[in-house]
Scaffold this active site. Sequence first.
Site, short mmCIF file in Angstrom:
data_model
loop_
_atom_site.label_atom_id
_atom_site.label_comp_id
_atom_site.label_asym_id
_atom_site.label_seq_id
_atom_site.Cartn_x
_atom_site.Cartn_y
_atom_site.Cartn_z
N GLY A 1 0.73 -1.21 -0.11
CA GLY A 1 -0.03 -0.12 -0.12
C GLY A 1 0.77 1.26 -0.04
CG ASN B 1 1.99 3.11 -5.81
OD1 ASN B 1 2.37 4.09 -6.30
ND2 ASN B 1 2.75 1.96 -5.87
CG ASN C 1 -2.51 -0.96 -13.20
OD1 ASN C 1 -2.68 -1.03 -12.32
ND2 ASN C 1 -1.92 -1.26 -14.16
CG HIS D 1 3.06 -1.77 -15.42
ND1 HIS D 1 2.74 -3.08 -15.01
CD2 HIS D 1 4.26 -1.83 -16.26
CE1 HIS D 1 3.52 -3.92 -15.57
NE2 HIS D 1 4.54 -3.45 -16.32
CG ASP E 1 0.16 -4.11 -17.64
OD1 ASP E 1 -0.45 -3.52 -17.05
OD2 ASP E 1 1.04 -4.86 -17.54
CB ALA F 1 8.54 6.73 -11.39
CD GLU F 2 5.72 2.06 -8.73
OE1 GLU F 2 4.70 1.63 -7.93
OE2 GLU F 2 6.59 0.93 -9.05
C1 GRF Z 1 3.67 -1.38 -7.31
O1 GRF Z 1 5.11 -1.43 -7.75
C2 GRF Z 1 2.83 -0.91 -8.47
O2 GRF Z 1 3.45 -0.26 -9.43
C3 GRF Z 1 2.34 -2.49 -8.87
O3 GRF Z 1 2.50 -3.19 -7.53
C4 GRF Z 1 3.01 -2.52 -6.67
C5 GRF Z 1 2.42 -2.27 -5.60
O4 GRF Z 1 3.18 -1.60 -4.41
N1 GRF Z 1 1.35 -2.50 -9.72
P1 GRF Z 1 2.33 -0.92 -3.22
O5 GRF Z 1 1.36 -2.05 -2.56
O6 GRF Z 1 1.86 0.36 -3.66
O7 GRF Z 1 3.25 -0.70 -2.11
#
Ligand code: GRF
Length: 212
Positions: free
Chosen positions: A12, A14, A108, A110, A151, A180-181
Amino acid sequence: MLKLTVLVSGGGTNLQAIIDAVNDGRIQNAGIVRVISSKDNVKALDRAHNAGIETRVISKRSFDLTEDFNRALISAIDEPGTDLIVLAGFLTVLPPELVRKYENRIINIHPSLIPSFCGVGFYGLKVHEEALRRGVRITGATVHFVDEGCDSGPIILQKAVNVLPGDTPEILQHRVMEEAEWKILPEAINLIAGGRVRVDNGKVLIGKAEEK
Ligand code: GRF
């Protein structure tokens, strides 16, 4: 206000990035109404509880029939009046009827620069293992709309990240998240909440910010 339902399966981080961005104003005009996890006892659920967000656990394994799982998931998403579904590390394949119902309203994150290292089988550490095996110098992350493929939906934002000598899949995974994310996922949500994202002919167009 754009009502977000965030789907998770694990750590979690993100989800946390979205919670933090809502709290500090980097995401405006949106709020998380519910977090749905495909697994019980995951850190993502603690993060939601700590932020006072309502949660549900809907695990495919606890249903005998796929149709019953699909129905449960869709109604848990419909119930709070979701405007945008955010897949933040959700590891279960979405029901096709959900994808159709929420066309261009599911995003999503990725952990690669799509179309590299994506599609069936590319999830979690496997993505980074493959990037290192292939010897790419640059990888990154992509936020995209979800369509019925894997994707393959329209790309909203991407951010590049360097691969460095000595990287392990774990080190690279963490750098991709941090650089990045955790940045582009909140940024994409803010753009959508600001009404600036439109899909035209399978491609995303990002409009200018309104003058204040
Ligand atoms: C992330 O690397 C995301 O890109 C992928 O799954 C992972 C999830 O990580 N889809 P988190 O649960 O948000 O820490």
